[in-house]
Write a protein that holds these residues in place. Structure first.
Motif: not given
Length: 140
Positions: A33, A37, A39
């Motif tokens: 996760t 985040q 990217r």
């Protein structure tokens, strides 16, 4: 260059036992996760280690230990800062079967060594292992 000395295993174990006797310990390990985040791009996953690899590597989070150790270290620092007592390593798919999808199964040992080295070992060793990783990958 300064390096933080890692506590001996026996001292870490004793500290952990003391903590669990007096309070609940918190473990966090949402590496995937946290990485999503950021990217990151295909180039982040390739880095200097896999520039000409024949398959796409984006999404192979375990490779970031070799190609973007700064990202992995930053996430590992964030967990204790948020209150975690225990963090998991970035090794969800650092196994031969897990890496076969990306054609990087020969890099499993180097990925796991990189994580071990990131856990408080001197940076010079990490640089040495990154060079070995590049040679290992190049020989495939």
């Amino acid at each position: 260059m300064t390096t933080q000395q890692a506590k001996p295993w026996s001292a870490r174990r004793a500290e952990h036992q003391r903590n669990t006797e007096h309070r609940m310990v918190i473990m966090d390990g949402v590496m995937g996760t946290m990485i999503q985040q950021l990217r990151l791009t295909e180039d982040d996953f390739r880095g200097d280690v896999f520039p000409d690899h024949s398959r796409d590597l984006k999404g192979n989070n375990d490779l970031l230990s070799l190609t973007r150790p700064d990202v992995v270290a930053g996430i590992h620092r964030a967990f204790p800062e948020a209150g975690s007592d225990i963090i998991e390593t970035n090794t969800f798919t650092a196994t031969r079967p897990g890496q076969e999808d990306y054609g990087t199964e020969t890099s499993v040992e180097v990925i796991n060594l990189a994580l071990w080295l990131e856990s408080g070992r001197p940076t010079v060793w990490a640089a040495m292992w990154k060079s070995i990783a590049m040679l290992t990958v190049a020989s495939v």
